[in-house]
Scaffold this active site. Structure first.
Site, PDB file in Angstrom:
ATOM      1  N   HIS A 393       0.836  -1.210   0.000  1.00  0.00           N
ATOM      2  CA  HIS A 393       0.000   0.000   0.000  1.00  0.00           C
ATOM      3  C   HIS A 393       0.870   1.260   0.000  1.00  0.00           C
ATOM      4  O   HIS A 393       0.710   2.143  -0.852  1.00  0.00           O
ATOM      5  CB  HIS A 393      -0.903  -0.037   1.230  1.00  0.00           C
ATOM      6  CG  HIS A 393      -1.831   1.124   1.356  1.00  0.00           C
ATOM      7  ND1 HIS A 393      -3.161   1.058   1.007  1.00  0.00           N
ATOM      8  CD2 HIS A 393      -1.641   2.398   1.803  1.00  0.00           C
ATOM      9  CE1 HIS A 393      -3.740   2.222   1.215  1.00  0.00           C
ATOM     10  NE2 HIS A 393      -2.840   3.057   1.715  1.00  0.00           N
ATOM     11  N   GLU A 394       1.789   1.336   0.941  1.00  0.00           N
ATOM     12  CA  GLU A 394       2.621   2.535   1.048  1.00  0.00           C
ATOM     13  C   GLU A 394       3.575   2.646  -0.138  1.00  0.00           C
ATOM     14  O   GLU A 394       3.904   3.760  -0.573  1.00  0.00           O
ATOM     15  CB  GLU A 394       3.390   2.540   2.365  1.00  0.00           C
ATOM     16  CG  GLU A 394       2.516   2.484   3.617  1.00  0.00           C
ATOM     17  CD  GLU A 394       1.469   3.585   3.678  1.00  0.00           C
ATOM     18  OE1 GLU A 394       1.641   4.636   3.019  1.00  0.00           O
ATOM     19  OE2 GLU A 394       0.460   3.399   4.389  1.00  0.00           O
ATOM     20  N   HIS A 397       1.752   4.439  -2.822  1.00  0.00           N
ATOM     21  CA  HIS A 397       1.830   5.891  -2.612  1.00  0.00           C
ATOM     22  C   HIS A 397       3.180   6.430  -3.078  1.00  0.00           C
ATOM     23  O   HIS A 397       3.263   7.447  -3.780  1.00  0.00           O
ATOM     24  CB  HIS A 397       1.683   6.214  -1.128  1.00  0.00           C
ATOM     25  CG  HIS A 397       0.291   6.154  -0.599  1.00  0.00           C
ATOM     26  ND1 HIS A 397      -0.766   6.780  -1.207  1.00  0.00           N
ATOM     27  CD2 HIS A 397      -0.210   5.558   0.518  1.00  0.00           C
ATOM     28  CE1 HIS A 397      -1.874   6.568  -0.498  1.00  0.00           C
ATOM     29  NE2 HIS A 397      -1.560   5.826   0.549  1.00  0.00           N
ATOM     30  N   HIS A 400       3.643   6.517  -6.782  1.00  0.00           N
ATOM     31  CA  HIS A 400       2.832   7.610  -7.316  1.00  0.00           C
ATOM     32  C   HIS A 400       3.589   8.933  -7.152  1.00  0.00           C
ATOM     33  O   HIS A 400       3.683   9.738  -8.093  1.00  0.00           O
ATOM     34  CB  HIS A 400       1.491   7.648  -6.574  1.00  0.00           C
ATOM     35  CG  HIS A 400       0.447   8.488  -7.227  1.00  0.00           C
ATOM     36  ND1 HIS A 400      -0.838   8.600  -6.719  1.00  0.00           N
ATOM     37  CD2 HIS A 400       0.468   9.276  -8.328  1.00  0.00           C
ATOM     38  CE1 HIS A 400      -1.552   9.390  -7.488  1.00  0.00           C
ATOM     39  NE2 HIS A 400      -0.784   9.829  -8.466  1.00  0.00           N
TER      40      HIS A 400
END
Length: 611
Positions: A393-394, A397, A400
């Site tokens: 998940h991180e 981020h 991105h």
């Protein structure tokens, strides 16, 4: 006992030295930068542009260039200070540095508060000519966003007052973090064997998934009791934050706190309400899952401390941090070799990640950084499969951020919050697909399917429940209704009844859960987890099942930063969040996974957690 920060090995720490070699170097850079703010007037070179924007577009460009240059340096100083602070929030030196940079950031906000009102005071035809000026091409969308909120922009003097109030208005949020992350000590609890287990934010998330039901129950009750003992203080802090939002909304002439939060991002409030409506209509699907969980766990009563434990005790997948890195890197293969290579370098060579819990370290996980830094990741890794998904998940981020900053100029390099959870949830879905596809053991597949179902439950259903609660407390304050512990607990309990349904015992401890959720201080943030997973699941299907163009469209989305409004950015990637279709599709996927899980559970004999 957790290690002190000094006892954590270098390879397990993020590479903050990539920003400044030492804290002394940061202090030197800070003092040099702060000297500009200590002049009269502060930042005199920038102050010289005040009152000149009507002259020509060159003045506007030069003022913006200088503001961006100062803001970029400020962001770098802030990033270092906040990362150091979060390593050990009780460290007085880091706390001092963090407060210093916050003060300076507010000072800069005050000194630049004149720009937007002065710009928007210009005649409409002059503003239009500025937008068409070639010299301002790089700032066109940036200026368009300003002009869009013209009716909500105050006079220069009032904007300065709003900026001046900014630091004081953060008190509730900062006080909540201080009491929850630093001051609260949770002691320990006993498991079913009488063994003492230390309780903290990180270990709570571990114990609530443990097969030992006695440990789960005691951890659940003891953990929430700490917050219950401070319910009046925590209620005042939350109420203060909502009052902050109301002050901002009414000062700027918005019809509601929700509109004030969404309008600048060009997100219709109908998107928020439609999400709540769509999920509320489908809560029977969640109730069916709770019934299945109760049946498989062979419980007479399913309590809230039973809803996170894996449905089988035969499989409890645990991975070392190094194994987690490898599988997360492998899982992103559908995004192409460049993406995979960038991620591998960041995790393995560049030390993006601060891996493990240490004493007084900030709880939870996040990705953070600035234009001139690597995209850092804070973790509190515990070898659980859940932690592997958190890393994925991180990392989503961070990738991105990496693509946005590599592609966009500074003014567009940060992606809007509405898009923040898309890339992260996308990567979680890729990881889940990889694990399920390679799985040959039906028991292990049950575990993984349950994990995927839990992802959607926690991100779509739970975060929508949080969004409904957040809307409720803001609406109460807007009507002049005081927030009291009794009222908030009562409303929060009713939401738990609504979402979890008749098959779950709504334990009294859940009434206080709102008091421990930091996201309620973020100003209508949590709904974006739910919209984010809906968009992410749809995009993941397009990339995995599509062609090279679908992958390139997604990578273009990652590279977009804030160069367009978020709704438009998603439309270019092929997802329309103004339609209920993505949310309904995500719930349908949850339903299909649940049916698949149910069939598997009836076809194999499994060992479940003992009551």
């Amino acid at each position: 006992m957790n290690k002190t920060r000094e006892e954590v090995s270098l390879e397990d720490r993020w590479n903050v030295e990539g920003l400044y070699p030492s804290h002394e170097d940061w202090e030197q850079a800070f003092q040099s930068f702060a000297s500009q703010a200590q002049q009269t007037p502060s930042w005199p070179a920038l102050h010289a542009y005040q009152g000149t924007l009507q002259r020509n577009p060159e003045q506007v460009k030069n003022a913006l260039d200088l503001m961006m240059t100062i803001d970029r340096e400020l962001s770098k100083l802030y990033t270092y200070a906040h990362l150091r602070h979060d390593e050990d929030i009780a460290n007085p030196n880091f706390k001092k540095s963090y407060e210093q940079i916050l003060t300076l950031a507010h000072a800069f906000a005050q000194e630049t508060a004149w720009f937007q009102p002065e710009l928007l005071a210009l005649a409409d035809d002059l503003l239009e000519s500025y937008l068409e000026a070639p010299i301002l091409t790089a700032y066109r969308f940036y200026l368009e966003k300003m002009i869009r909120i013209k009716k909500h922009t105050l006079s220069s003097e009032n904007e300065k007052l709003m900026a001046l109030a900014g630091q004081a208005l953060q008190t509730s949020y900062k006080a909540f973090n201080a009491i929850s992350d630093a001051d609260f000590k949770f002691g320990s609890v006993l498991d079913s064997q009488g063994e003492e287990k230390p309780l903290s934010h990180a270990t709570y998330s571990l114990y609530i998934r443990d097969q030992d039901r006695t440990l789960r129950e005691r951890a659940f009750k003891h953990y929430h009791k700490k917050y219950l003992n401070y319910e009046n203080t925590l209620c005042e802090l939350l109420s203060g934050q909502v009052q902050n939002h109301l002050f901002q909304a009414r000062s700027r002439h918005y019809s509601s706190c929700l509109e004030a939060a969404l309008f600048p991002k060009n997100i219709p409030t109908s998107v928020y309400h439609a999400l709540i409506q769509a999920v509320s209509e489908q809560t029977p699907v969640l109730h069916r899952y709770m019934d299945l969980r109760k049946r498989i766990l062979k419980l007479d009563q399913l309590h809230l401390y039973d809803i996170y434990v894996p449905l089988t005790s035969a499989i409890d997948i645990r991975l070392s941090y190094q194994e987690a890195e490898d599988i997360v890197i492998e899982s992103v293969a559908p995004l192409g070799p460049e993406y995979q290579s960038f991620l591998a370098q960041g995790l393995k060579d560049q030390r993006w990640v601060d891996r493990y819990e240490n004493r007084n370290k900030r709880s939870g996980a996040y990705s953070s950084g600035c234009f001139d830094s690597m995209p850092y990741i804070l973790m509190n890794y515990k070898d659980l499969l859940r932690d592997v998904f958190t890393l994925a998940h991180e990392a989503g981020h961070s990738m991105h951020s990496l693509y946005s900053r590599r592609t966009q100029p500074y003014q567009y390099s940060d992606y809007p919050i509405f898009l923040a959870e898309v890339a992260s949830t996308f990567n979680e879905d890729l990881l889940g697909r990889l694990l399920i596809d390679r799985c040959q053991n039906p028991i292990e597949k049950i575990f993984l399917l349950n994990q995927k179902i839990e992802d959607i439950r926690g991100t779509l259903f739970r975060q929508t429940m949080f969004a409904e609660f957040e809307l409720l407390i803001h609406q109460l304050v807007e009507k002049g209704t005081p927030l009291t512990p009794h009222l908030i607990k009562q409303e929060y309990r009713q939401l738990n009844y609504k979402y979890f349904g008749p098959h779950v015992v709504i334990d009294e401890e859940i009434d206080i859960e709102w008091a421990r959720i930091p996201h309620f201080y973020y100003n209508f943030y949590v709904f974006q987890y739910a919209t984010g997973i809906s968009a992410a699941l749809a995009l993941s299907d397009k990339v995995v099942n599509g062609d090279d163009k679908d992958r390139e469209d997604y990578l273009s989305f990652l590279k977009g930063g804030s160069s367009q409004y978020p709704i438009d950015m998603l439309k270019m990637a092929g997802i329309d969040m103004e339609s209920p279709a993505p949310v309904k599709a995500a719930i349908l996927k949850f339903d299909r996974l649940l049916t698949e899980l149910d069939h598997l559970l009836t076809s194999v004999e499994i060992s479940t957690a003992k009551p």
